[in-house]
Design a protein around this motif. Structure first.
Motif, PDB file in Angstrom:
ATOM      1  N   UNK A 113       0.829  -1.202   0.000  1.00  0.00           N
ATOM      2  CA  UNK A 113       0.000   0.000   0.000  1.00  0.00           C
ATOM      3  C   UNK A 113       0.862   1.249   0.000  1.00  0.00           C
ATOM      4  N   UNK A 114       0.212   2.386  -0.179  1.00  0.00           N
ATOM      5  CA  UNK A 114       0.873   3.695  -0.142  1.00  0.00           C
ATOM      6  C   UNK A 114       0.215   4.534   0.940  1.00  0.00           C
ATOM      7  N   UNK A 115       1.038   5.160   1.782  1.00  0.00           N
ATOM      8  CA  UNK A 115       0.551   6.089   2.797  1.00  0.00           C
ATOM      9  C   UNK A 115       1.399   7.342   2.742  1.00  0.00           C
ATOM     10  N   UNK A 116       0.771   8.484   2.571  1.00  0.00           N
ATOM     11  CA  UNK A 116       1.477   9.767   2.525  1.00  0.00           C
ATOM     12  C   UNK A 116       2.568   9.777   1.455  1.00  0.00           C
ATOM     13  N   UNK A 117       2.311   9.059   0.345  1.00  0.00           N
ATOM     14  CA  UNK A 117       3.290   8.991  -0.734  1.00  0.00           C
ATOM     15  C   UNK A 117       4.437   8.047  -0.467  1.00  0.00           C
ATOM     16  N   UNK A 118       4.368   7.273   0.624  1.00  0.00           N
ATOM     17  CA  UNK A 118       5.417   6.337   0.997  1.00  0.00           C
ATOM     18  C   UNK A 118       4.924   4.912   0.771  1.00  0.00           C
ATOM     19  N   UNK A 119       5.833   4.020   0.386  1.00  0.00           N
ATOM     20  CA  UNK A 119       5.466   2.641   0.085  1.00  0.00           C
ATOM     21  C   UNK A 119       5.597   1.767   1.331  1.00  0.00           C
ATOM     22  N   UNK A 120       4.606   0.909   1.540  1.00  0.00           N
ATOM     23  CA  UNK A 120       4.575   0.020   2.695  1.00  0.00           C
ATOM     24  C   UNK A 120       4.292  -1.402   2.227  1.00  0.00           C
ATOM     25  N   UNK A 121       4.951  -2.360   2.855  1.00  0.00           N
ATOM     26  CA  UNK A 121       4.746  -3.773   2.514  1.00  0.00           C
ATOM     27  C   UNK A 121       3.371  -4.245   2.972  1.00  0.00           C
ATOM     28  N   UNK A 129      -9.480  11.354   0.067  1.00  0.00           N
ATOM     29  CA  UNK A 129      -8.166  11.938  -0.191  1.00  0.00           C
ATOM     30  C   UNK A 129      -7.303  12.126   1.050  1.00  0.00           C
ATOM     31  N   UNK A 130      -7.865  12.027   2.238  1.00  0.00           N
ATOM     32  CA  UNK A 130      -7.103  12.212   3.477  1.00  0.00           C
ATOM     33  C   UNK A 130      -6.781  10.843   4.065  1.00  0.00           C
ATOM     34  N   UNK A 131      -5.530  10.656   4.464  1.00  0.00           N
ATOM     35  CA  UNK A 131      -5.113   9.387   5.055  1.00  0.00           C
ATOM     36  C   UNK A 131      -5.758   9.206   6.423  1.00  0.00           C
ATOM     37  N   UNK A 132      -6.350   8.027   6.640  1.00  0.00           N
ATOM     38  CA  UNK A 132      -7.007   7.718   7.917  1.00  0.00           C
ATOM     39  C   UNK A 132      -6.426   6.426   8.467  1.00  0.00           C
ATOM     40  N   UNK A 146     -10.398   2.593   7.259  1.00  0.00           N
ATOM     41  CA  UNK A 146      -9.010   2.925   7.557  1.00  0.00           C
ATOM     42  C   UNK A 146      -8.100   2.568   6.379  1.00  0.00           C
ATOM     43  N   UNK A 147      -7.047   3.362   6.200  1.00  0.00           N
ATOM     44  CA  UNK A 147      -6.015   3.045   5.210  1.00  0.00           C
ATOM     45  C   UNK A 147      -4.948   2.137   5.803  1.00  0.00           C
ATOM     46  N   UNK A 148      -4.781   2.209   7.111  1.00  0.00           N
ATOM     47  CA  UNK A 148      -3.817   1.366   7.814  1.00  0.00           C
ATOM     48  C   UNK A 148      -4.222   1.315   9.279  1.00  0.00           C
ATOM     49  N   UNK A 193      -6.354  -7.394  -3.112  1.00  0.00           N
ATOM     50  CA  UNK A 193      -5.603  -6.190  -2.776  1.00  0.00           C
ATOM     51  C   UNK A 193      -6.346  -5.406  -1.706  1.00  0.00           C
ATOM     52  N   UNK A 194      -5.621  -4.534  -1.031  1.00  0.00           N
ATOM     53  CA  UNK A 194      -6.237  -3.724   0.019  1.00  0.00           C
ATOM     54  C   UNK A 194      -7.293  -2.782  -0.538  1.00  0.00           C
TER      55      UNK A 194
END
Length: 386
Positions: free
Chosen positions: A81-89, A297-300, A320-322, A363-364
């Motif tokens: 996934x992507x959070x705040x433009x960062x890649x996460x496993x 559009x806002x990360x939660x 939730x995104x994460x 996928x998420x």
């Protein structure tokens, strides 16, 4: 426990391999009682007030049911996934948990080792018992810094600059704990902080002067809350860092909308693990409202009561995104150090993947409220709103 003593866990040998009968997070929680001195355990496991919110965090997940789907090809499935433009496993993060040396002599450094091994984002607490710089050296992957506003803005700014220099890629500002709520369970057990466990990030700063109150003033209103941050402090922070800022402790949709309007990059739906204001709802109950208020559009993020990958899946389905986990990492750390934390993360990821496969979500991005069972009444209410 005398204040000068170390917790007994500091010298108790940790497991060096994982017994086959440890199969879930609950097993670690039960076993941790044998590895943590009783007053310390009660401090960790306890909540504020009557522990209504602490119980609600666990119980709320029982009211959410999943719906399995058939014949979906999940052979190319992934938790990336992507959070705040960062890649996460994967979407499971380690929450900012303070004073981890209470359960392990190396504290946050062991947790950082586990996070590194499992490709997990670790959120380092302002009140960590190792410095943020030491933790950053032990974990080269995604790492965020949790910030408590200090009374002196110069100290707050110094913490921010230190986090930036150490390579932390986001700030998570906790705003729901301006007052330290009473942990009655810890008090009854006689818990006191040992002198060897302290907030190492704050040691270079002079403590604020004690406020002198008159007899007609309140220790809450004119005392503790006189030093609490306000909206202007958050505006100041946003103007003084280039890092994305998330706000932790959001439970009301109007607060979420105001934060987004100010330029906050994300919010964490959380009741502080039932350790702040008692009697507030769990993230499970308010997350859909927060997501609806903010749009896509806002990360939660969300936390509170997560004890399995099934819980992680449910929070993702609710918006939730994460998801962050807190107390479980302490239980794993107490029992087996970095190995225990890594094992807990592995089990959460495996259980999440099981849920994804059996609900037909490779996928998420495909996890949503359609993956949850709703009663006929709830279905009619949703249809009416639509």
């Amino acid at each position: 426990m005398q204040q000068s003593e170390l917790p007994k866990c500091a010298s108790k040998p940790k497991l060096t391999s994982i017994p086959s009968d440890i199969t879930c997070v609950a097993d670690y929680e039960a076993l941790a009682k044998d590895y943590i001195d009783t007053p310390v355990y009660e401090y960790i496991a306890g909540g504020s007030g009557n522990e209504q919110s602490l119980r609600a965090n666990i119980e709320a997940f029982q009211s959410v049911q999943l719906v399995n789907r058939l014949l979906v090809d999940c052979s190319a499935g992934t938790t990336a996934t992507q959070l705040l433009g960062q890649s996460f496993r994967h979407p499971v993060l380690l929450a900012p948990v303070a004073y981890q040396k209470l359960v392990h002599p190396l504290g946050e450094l062991e947790t950082a080792r586990a996070a590194e091994a499992l490709d997990t984002c670790m959120v380092t607490s302002t009140l960590s018992s190792c410095t943020l710089e030491e933790i950053a050296q032990a974990h080269q992957g995604n790492r965020w810094f949790q910030l408590y506003f200090q009374v002196d803005r110069a100290h707050t700014l110094d913490l921010v600059r230190r986090a930036e220099a150490a390579g932390y890629s986001a700030l998570m500002v906790t705003l729901d704990a301006s007052i330290q709520a009473s942990n009655r369970r810890a008090k009854r057990a006689g818990f006191q902080f040992p002198t060897a466990v302290r907030p190492e990030n704050l040691q270079r700063y002079q403590p604020p002067q004690q406020v002198t109150l008159s007899t007609d003033q309140s220790v809450i209103f004119q005392g503790a809350m006189a030093e609490a941050p306000g909206w202007s402090d958050l505006e100041w922070l946003l103007a003084n860092t280039s890092l994305p800022v998330l706000v932790k402790g959001v439970l009301h949709p109007n607060d979420a909308k105001q934060l987004a309007a100010m330029g906050v990059s994300g919010v964490v739906v959380s009741n502080h693990g039932g350790r702040a204001l008692d009697g507030v709802p769990s993230a499970v109950h308010v997350l859909p409202q927060i997501r609806a208020a903010l749009g896509k559009d806002v990360t939660v993020l969300a936390d509170g009561g997560v004890r399995s990958g099934y819980d992680v899946f449910k929070l993702l389905a609710l918006g939730a995104d994460a998801v962050m986990v807190g107390r479980p990492l302490l239980y794993g750390l107490a029992v087996a150090g970095a190995l225990g934390v890594a094992h807990i993360l592995r089990m959460l990821r495996d259980e999440l993947e099981v849920c994804m496969a059996l609900t037909g979500c490779p996928t998420l991005q495909e996890i949503d409220r359609q993956c949850l069972w709703h009663s006929e009444q709830e279905t009619n209410q949703h249809a009416h709103r639509d």
